[in-house]
Design a protein around this motif. Sequence first.
Motif: not given
Length: 50
Positions: A21-30
């Motif tokens: 979830l942190k990696a998705f967040s870092d990539l701007g994926i919500t």
Amino acid sequence: MKVGIVLSGGGIRGIAHLGVLKAFSDLGITFSHISGTSAGAIARALKKSL
């Protein structure tokens, strides 16, 4: 577009979900919806509080 994610249960996988979830967040994926079962539900609750 609404996109959801479902987190599985199973001990250590629940903790691994936090990194994903942190990696998705870092990539701007919500996600508009996040749900989980067992350890995935705990990861979901932790993610909401971060």
